[in-house]
Write an enzyme that holds these catalytic residues in place. Structure first.
Site, PDB file in Angstrom:
ATOM      1  N   ASP A 143      -2.292   2.272  -4.576  1.00 29.41           N
ATOM      2  CA  ASP A 143      -3.403   2.779  -3.828  1.00 29.41           C
ATOM      3  C   ASP A 143      -4.598   1.634  -3.898  1.00 29.41           C
ATOM      4  OD1 ASP A 143      -2.334   5.222  -2.856  1.00 29.41           O
ATOM      5  OD2 ASP A 143      -2.834   5.987  -4.916  1.00 29.41           O
TER       6      ASP A 143
ATOM      7  N   HIS B  12       0.707  -1.073   0.131  1.00 30.40           N
ATOM      8  CA  HIS B  12      -0.038   0.029   0.068  1.00 30.40           C
ATOM      9  C   HIS B  12       0.741   1.295  -0.151  1.00 30.40           C
ATOM     10  CE1 HIS B  12      -3.539   1.970   0.004  1.00 30.40           C
ATOM     11  NE2 HIS B  12      -4.238   1.634   1.173  1.00 30.40           N
TER      12      HIS B  12
END
Length: 515
Positions: free
Chosen positions: A490, A486
Site C-alpha cells: 500500500d 501496489h
C-alpha cells in the site's frame, strides 16, 4: 556406474580444457576427492568425485576441449578395477562406442536428446542454434545445439554416437527443462566417425590452409560471428590451437571490425509498431544489428513486469551530509583494516534491510493467490555490463557487516563486468537496489525485477539550497525512488519504507541502535 561430467563454468563460458588428471583408471576414489582440473580462459575449476568408488574410465584426456555437461569419466562404485584397466587398453573407437551400446541396448536403438538442467528456478530455454541437421552423423559428446536462458547459454552434447534422425525443437523454439530436443539412432557409421569430423560443415569456411588447420571454433563464437557479419579471418583466436572463442568475437565487435550486417530476410519477431518510413538519402547511413538474446530477454522481462504488476513509484530525498562526513572520517581506517573501500552501497544496503524489517511486504512476492513473506534479505544489486543489465545477489545482506557488504558487492561487480557470474549468483533476490547516480541520473522510475515487489532507485548526489531551521544552506541531496507492486504494498507502506531509509541515512547512528 556414476558419470563424472563438466560442471557449470560461469556465464558465457561454454567450454574448458582438461588440464590435469589427479587420478588414473583403477584408482580408489573418496567422496569429494579431486579428480581433475579444468581450465577456461577465465578461471581454473576443480572437479570433485560425487561418490566413492573406483575410477572406471577417463573419457576426456588431458588437453581435450570439453563443453558444459560433457562426460569426463565414469566411476564404478563396485569392485571393477581389474576390468577397468583391461578396458583402458582398448582402441579409442571401441571405447567411444561402449557407452552408447550400454545406454541404448545395441545398434539401431533410439536415444533421446533431452534438455539438461538449466539451473535453480529456471524452467525454460530458447533453442538458439542447431549445429547439426537431420541425417548428420554425430559422435558422443559432440555439440548438437545451443540453448539460451535469461542469463546464460547452455550447449547440449550428444548422449551417444549415431545419426541425428529427428529434430523436435527447431531454432527459436521454447523448451522446458527435461523436455525432448531430438532423437539419435545409435550405431551404424556413427561409431567409426571421429569426434571432431562433422563440425567442419557447420563451421563454414574457416581458413583451411591456415595454421589453425581443421580446428573448430567455439559454437557460441560462430553464432555471434554470424549475427555480427564477421568472418573467421577477421578475428584472432586465443583458444587452444588458435580456436576462436566467444570473447574474441566480442573484442572484435568492440574494436569496430564488424562489417555492416545484412538485413535479415525475416525479422525474429513481429514488431509491435510499424517502422516509420526512411528517406532514401538516409538508408545507406543506417546500420541494422540484431538484438542479442540477452537484450531480448531483458526487454521481454521488463515489459512483462509492467503488464503483470500494478507498478507505482513514490519519491523522497535524503540529505547525504552525515553519510559523507562519516565516510570521509573513517574511509582510510576502513580500507586499512578490511582491505576494501568504504562506499555508499553498504550504507544503502543496511538502511534498506532496516526498513524492510518494518515493512515486510516490500520484501515479499506474490505466488498465485498467496503472499510469500521472506524472513531474510537477499539484496539484488543492479550492475551495468557491456552485454546488458544483470542483477547479482548479496545473500543474507541483513546479517552482514559493512565490510562484508562492500567486499561482496565489489566481487560481484567485478565478476559481472568480466562475464564470470554463474546462474546461482543471480537467483533468489528478494529486493533490488539500482544506482543510476553513477551515470549522472538525477531522477528516474526504476522497473520492478520480478517476482520481487520492490526496487529502490538511487540517484546523483547534487548540492542544492535547502531551508533548515529558518536558514537557507547548501546540502548534498539525493533523490530516492521506490517502485513497488501496489497489489501487495500500500501507499502507506511504501512511504514508510522510504522515510525509514531517509532517517537511517541522515542519522546513521540509528542503524547501530536499531531505531
Amino acid at each position: 556406474m556414476t558419470e563424472i561430467r563438466v560442471p557449470t563454468l560461469g556465464e558465457s563460458v561454454t567450454e574448458a580444457t582438461v588440464a590435469t588428471w589427479f587420478k588414473k583408471p583403477g584408482d580408489s576414489i573418496a567422496v569429494d576427492e579431486m579428480l581433475c582440473e579444468l581450465e577456461t580462459d577465465k578461471v581454473t575449476v576443480e572437479v570433485p568425485s560425487p561418490a566413492a568408488g573406483t575410477l572406471a574410465e577417463i573419457v576426456a584426456k588431458e588437453g581435450d576441449t570439453v563443453g558444459v555437461d560433457a562426460l569426463l569419466a565414469t566411476l564404478s562404485e563396485g569392485d571393477g578395477a581389474g576390468a577397468v584397466k583391461a578396458a583402458d587398453t582398448a582402441p579409442a573407437e571401441e571405447k567411444l562406442a561402449a557407452p552408447a551400446d550400454s545406454a541404448s541396448g545395441g545398434d539401431g536403438a533410439a536415444v533421446d536428446v533431452m534438455v539438461p538442467a538449466l539451473g535453480e528456478s529456471v524452467t525454460e530455454a530458447t533453442v538458439a542454434t542447431w549445429f547439426k541437421a537431420e541425417g548428420d552423423t554425430v559422435a558422443q559428446d559432440e555439440m548438437l545445439c545451443e540453448l539460451e536462458t535469461d542469463k546464460v547459454s547452455v550447449e547440449v552434447p550428444a548422449p551417444a554416437p549415431g545419426v541425428l534422425t529427428k529434430i523436435l525443437a527447431k531454432d527459436g523454439a521454447t523448451v522446458q527443462a527435461g523436455g525432448q530436443l531430438a532423437v539419435i539412432e545409435a550405431g551404424g557409421a556413427a561409431k567409426a566417425s571421429a569426434p571432431a569430423a562433422a563440425p567442419a560443415a557447420a563451421a563454414g569456411a574457416t581458413s583451411g590452409g591456415s595454421a589453425k588447420g581443421d580446428v573448430e571454433d567455439a559454437p557460441s563464437a560462430k553464432k555471434m560471428m554470424a549475427e555480427a557479419g564477421l568472418s573467421a579471418d577477421q578475428i584472432t583466436g586465443t583458444g587452444r590451437d588458435g580456436r576462436i572463442m566467444k570473447e574474441d568475437v566480442q573484442k572484435a565487435i568492440a574494436a569496430g571490425t564488424s562489417a555492416k550486417a545484412p538485413a535479415p530476410a525475416a525479422p525474429a519477431a513481429p514488431a509491435s509498431v510499424p517502422r516509420a518510413p526512411v528517406a532514401a538519402q538516409d538508408a545507406d547511413r543506417e546500420e541494422r544489428v540484431r538484438m542479442t538474446r540477452l537484450r531480448q530477454t531483458i526487454a521481454r522481462r521488463l515489459k512483462d513486469a509492467q503488464n503483470t504488476a500494478a507498478m507505482l513509484t513514490t519519491y523522497n530525498e535524503v540529505d547525504m551530509t552525515a553519510v559523507m562526513e562519516l565516510r570521509n572520517e573513517y574511509k582510510d581506517l576502513f580500507l586499512k583494516k578490511h582491505g576494501v573501500k568504504l562506499g555508499f552501497m553498504s550504507f544503502f544496503t543496511k538502511a534498506c534491510c532496516h526498513a524492510l524489517k518494518e515493512v515486510p511486504e516490500v520484501n515479499a512476492e506474490i505466488d498465485g493467490t498467496d503472499v510469500v513473506y521472506k524472513n531474510f534479505v537477499h539484496m539484488g544489486v543492479a550492475v551495468g555490463t557491456p552485454s546488458g543489465l544483470v542483477v547479482p545477489v548479496v545473500r543474507d545482506a541483513d546479517a552482514m557487516s559493512f565490510a562484508d557488504i562492500e567486499k561482496t558487492i565489489a566481487d560481484l561487480g567485478t565478476r559481472a563486468r568480466d562475464g564470470k557470474l554463474s546462474m546461482a549468483d543471480m537467483q533468489g533476490g528478494t529486493f533490488t537496489i539500482s544506482n543510476g547516480g553513477v551515470y549522472g541520473s538525477l531522477m528516474s522510475s526504476p522497473i520492478l525485477n520480478p517476482p520481487q515487489s520492490g526496487i529502490l532507485g538511487m540517484h546523483k548526489i547534487q548540492e542544492r539550497p535547502m531551508a533548515i531551521n529558518g536558514q537557507v544552506v547548501i546540502r548534498p541531496m539525493m533523490y530516492l525512488a521506490l517502485s513497488y507492486d501496489h497489489r501487495i504494498v500500500d501507499g502507506k507502506g511504501a512511504v514508510t519504507f522510504l522515510v525509514r531509509v531517509k532517517e537511517a541515512l541522515e542519522d546513521p547512528r540509528r542503524l547501530l541502535m536499531d531505531l
